[in-house]
Design an enzyme around this catalytic site. Structure first.
Site, PDB file in Angstrom:
ATOM      1  N   ARG A 101       0.887  -1.177   0.000  1.00 40.16           N
ATOM      2  CA  ARG A 101       0.000   0.000   0.000  1.00 40.16           C
ATOM      3  C   ARG A 101       0.920   1.221   0.000  1.00 40.16           C
ATOM      4  O   ARG A 101       1.435   1.617   1.046  1.00 40.16           O
ATOM      5  CB  ARG A 101      -0.931  -0.025   1.217  1.00 40.16           C
ATOM      6  CG  ARG A 101      -1.814   1.191   1.307  1.00 40.16           C
ATOM      7  CD  ARG A 101      -2.917   1.074   2.346  1.00 40.16           C
ATOM      8  NE  ARG A 101      -4.016   0.246   1.891  1.00 40.16           N
ATOM      9  CZ  ARG A 101      -5.207   0.184   2.456  1.00 40.16           C
ATOM     10  NH1 ARG A 101      -5.462   0.922   3.527  1.00 40.16           N
ATOM     11  NH2 ARG A 101      -6.156  -0.596   1.986  1.00 40.16           N
ATOM     12  N   HIS A 128      -7.624  -0.014  -6.439  1.00 38.68           N
ATOM     13  CA  HIS A 128      -7.760  -0.890  -5.276  1.00 38.68           C
ATOM     14  C   HIS A 128      -8.299  -2.233  -5.779  1.00 38.68           C
ATOM     15  O   HIS A 128      -9.451  -2.601  -5.536  1.00 38.68           O
ATOM     16  CB  HIS A 128      -8.711  -0.251  -4.263  1.00 38.68           C
ATOM     17  CG  HIS A 128      -8.618  -0.813  -2.885  1.00 38.68           C
ATOM     18  ND1 HIS A 128      -7.754  -1.842  -2.537  1.00 38.68           N
ATOM     19  CD2 HIS A 128      -9.289  -0.496  -1.741  1.00 38.68           C
ATOM     20  CE1 HIS A 128      -7.896  -2.118  -1.246  1.00 38.68           C
ATOM     21  NE2 HIS A 128      -8.826  -1.325  -0.745  1.00 38.68           N
ATOM     22  N   GLN A 131      -9.993  -4.871  -3.374  1.00 42.88           N
ATOM     23  CA  GLN A 131     -11.332  -4.477  -2.950  1.00 42.88           C
ATOM     24  C   GLN A 131     -12.343  -4.844  -4.040  1.00 42.88           C
ATOM     25  O   GLN A 131     -13.390  -5.441  -3.768  1.00 42.88           O
ATOM     26  CB  GLN A 131     -11.372  -2.962  -2.699  1.00 42.88           C
ATOM     27  CG  GLN A 131     -12.725  -2.464  -2.235  1.00 42.88           C
ATOM     28  CD  GLN A 131     -13.098  -2.980  -0.869  1.00 42.88           C
ATOM     29  OE1 GLN A 131     -12.326  -2.857   0.075  1.00 42.88           O
ATOM     30  NE2 GLN A 131     -14.275  -3.561  -0.717  1.00 42.88           N
ATOM     31  N   ASP A 221     -18.349   5.495  -1.481  1.00 43.32           N
ATOM     32  CA  ASP A 221     -17.069   5.462  -0.756  1.00 43.32           C
ATOM     33  C   ASP A 221     -16.878   6.860  -0.150  1.00 43.32           C
ATOM     34  O   ASP A 221     -17.658   7.788  -0.456  1.00 43.32           O
ATOM     35  CB  ASP A 221     -15.942   5.117  -1.751  1.00 43.32           C
ATOM     36  CG  ASP A 221     -14.563   4.985  -1.107  1.00 43.32           C
ATOM     37  OD1 ASP A 221     -14.484   4.899   0.131  1.00 43.32           O
ATOM     38  OD2 ASP A 221     -13.560   4.981  -1.856  1.00 43.32           O
ATOM     39  N   CYS A 261     -16.929   0.147   0.556  1.00 41.60           N
ATOM     40  CA  CYS A 261     -15.699  -0.596   0.836  1.00 41.60           C
ATOM     41  C   CYS A 261     -15.243  -0.437   2.281  1.00 41.60           C
ATOM     42  O   CYS A 261     -14.481  -1.260   2.773  1.00 41.60           O
ATOM     43  CB  CYS A 261     -14.600  -0.151  -0.115  1.00 41.60           C
ATOM     44  SG  CYS A 261     -14.306   1.627  -0.082  1.00 41.60           S
ATOM     45  N   ARG A 289     -13.225 -10.048   1.684  1.00 36.60           N
ATOM     46  CA  ARG A 289     -11.840  -9.646   1.411  1.00 36.60           C
ATOM     47  C   ARG A 289     -10.907 -10.818   1.717  1.00 36.60           C
ATOM     48  O   ARG A 289     -10.031 -11.149   0.929  1.00 36.60           O
ATOM     49  CB  ARG A 289     -11.441  -8.423   2.271  1.00 36.60           C
ATOM     50  CG  ARG A 289     -12.145  -7.126   1.943  1.00 36.60           C
ATOM     51  CD  ARG A 289     -11.769  -6.597   0.570  1.00 36.60           C
ATOM     52  NE  ARG A 289     -10.337  -6.433   0.397  1.00 36.60           N
ATOM     53  CZ  ARG A 289      -9.628  -5.370   0.768  1.00 36.60           C
ATOM     54  NH1 ARG A 289     -10.239  -4.331   1.308  1.00 36.60           N
ATOM     55  NH2 ARG A 289      -8.320  -5.303   0.567  1.00 36.60           N
TER      56      ARG A 289
HETATM   57  N1   CP Z   1     -11.506  -1.267   2.363  1.00 36.79           N
HETATM   58  C1   CP Z   1     -10.221  -1.209   2.759  1.00 36.79           C
HETATM   59  O1   CP Z   1      -9.284  -1.400   1.975  1.00 36.79           O
HETATM   60  O2   CP Z   1     -10.049  -0.972   4.072  1.00 36.79           O
HETATM   61  P1   CP Z   1      -8.662  -0.667   4.804  1.00 36.79           P
HETATM   62  O3   CP Z   1      -8.204   0.685   4.350  1.00 36.79           O
HETATM   63  O4   CP Z   1      -8.988  -0.712   6.267  1.00 36.79           O
HETATM   64  O5   CP Z   1      -7.677  -1.720   4.408  1.00 36.79           O
HETATM   65  N1  NVA Z   2     -11.004   5.642  -1.518  1.00 35.59           N
HETATM   66  C1  NVA Z   2     -10.581   5.266  -0.197  1.00 35.59           C
HETATM   67  C2  NVA Z   2     -10.706   3.794  -0.031  1.00 35.59           C
HETATM   68  C3  NVA Z   2     -10.322   3.265   1.319  1.00 35.59           C
HETATM   69  C4  NVA Z   2     -10.409   1.783   1.426  1.00 35.59           C
HETATM   70  C5  NVA Z   2      -9.156   5.730   0.040  1.00 35.59           C
HETATM   71  O1  NVA Z   2      -8.335   5.624  -0.883  1.00 35.59           O
HETATM   72  O2  NVA Z   2      -8.851   6.208   1.128  1.00 35.59           O
END
Ligand code: CP
Ligand code: NVA
Length: 305
Positions: A101, A128, A131, A221, A261, A289
């Site tokens: 990440r 993502h 997800q 989201d 999500c 997930r």
């Molecule tokens: N939905 C998701 O990716 O959650 P986190 O940011 O907690 O990993």
């Molecule tokens: N769009 C959000 C998703 C989090 C899982 C972000 O990038 O923070």
């Protein structure tokens, strides 16, 4: 070496393979069986941003499959103590798969080719994919009998929206996003989806009511993603007409499901009655997930095809 940086990296038939493995492993899990099909395999979790779902679901997944995981945070110095390329050259020799990440999608693009193991994008500002994989699997579980479900994305044209657009196209689902003018999906991106997935139905509109009118999946989201914290206030104003509330859900078909999500902000992008209501499948998404990532790990590590 196969990497999963975006869902452009997987073919539709491969998605089906991942989902078949997932179904098998999930049924076994539900029956109390945790088959150790990845003994001794090591997963590195290289994270520059916070996470609950992605981190824990991947770590639980690899443990339940008989492998182990290492969480690598800021102290690794990814791109600061040494170059992302050198991090890749070294880390890829120790572990079997890396979930990353990163703050910048470009870091992932620079990193992955130097890793002697598969790299999975655990969220970047661009995409993502994990997800979206879990979401597509969840949609199938809830709307399995439906020939061509339609997903209405309400809000920011962000990382999750982009991954769902290409994922829906690859699954033969129809996708429409409703977003304010300056926050829409890049037309060039939608065009790329249409070019790479013949027959793709991906569309951008402005009006949320128009988007939900014939959609079986209503998805939202956060309005400000990670890295956009300073824009929270201005975005809250811009997106106020894009809240998914009972009134908007009434414009959708009665059988429509609600997805998010998570993390979610009740009272902003979604109201409490919707996210905690009977149409919401957000906890199934979160649970899946782990199941889908087991399918992904088993497929990537080549134990099943
Ligand atoms: N939905 C998701 O990716 O959650 P986190 O940011 O907690 O990993
Ligand atoms: N769009 C959000 C998703 C989090 C899982 C972000 O990038 O923070």
């Amino acid at each position: 070496m196969r990497h999963l940086l975006t869902l452009f990296d997987v073919e539709p038939a491969e998605l089906e393979t991942i989902f078949t493995i997932t179904r098998d492993l999930k049924e076994k899990f539900d029956a109390g069986l945790r088959e150790a099909i990845l003994p001794g395999r090591v997963l590195a979790m290289l994270f520059e941003r916070p996470s609950l779902r992605t981190r824990v679901s991947f770590e639980a997944a690899i443990l339940q499959l008989g492998g182990g995981s290492l969480f690598l945070g800021e102290d690794v110095g990814f791109g600061s103590r040494e170059s992302v390329e050198d991090c890749g050259r070294v880390l890829g020799q120790y572990v079997d798969v890396i979930v990353s990440r990163t703050r910048k999608h470009q870091s992932l693009v620079d990193f992955a080719p130097h890793c002697a193991c598969s790299v999975i994008n655990g969220l970047s500002e661009e995409a993502h994919p994990c997800q979206a994989l879990a979401d597509l699997y969840t949609m199938r579980e809830h709307l399995g009998g439906l020939k061509k479900p339609r997903l209405a994305w309400i809000g920011d044209g962000n990382n999750v929206a982009r991954s769902l657009a290409v994922g829906c196209a690859k699954m033969g689902f129809s996708f429409v996003a409703a977003s304010p003018p300056d926050y829409q999906l890049d037309p060039a991106y939608l065009e790329r989806v249409r070019q790479e997935v013949p027959g793709a139905e991906v569309q951008q509109v402005e009006d949320p009511q128009e988007a939900v009118a014939d959609a079986e999946i209503i998805y939202t989201d956060v309005w400000a993603s990670m890295g956009q914290e300073t824009e929270k206030q201005s975005r809250a104003e811009t997106f106020s007409a894009y809240q998914v509330n009972a009134e908007l859900m009434r414009q959708a078909p009665e059988r429509a499901i609600f997805m998010h999500c998570m993390p979610a902000h009740r009272g902003l992008e979604v109201t409490t009655d919707v996210i905690d209501g009977p149409q919401s499948v957000v906890l199934d998404q979160a649970a899946n997930r782990m199941h889908v990532q087991k399918g992904l790990l088993a497929w990537l590590l080549g134990t099943q095809s």
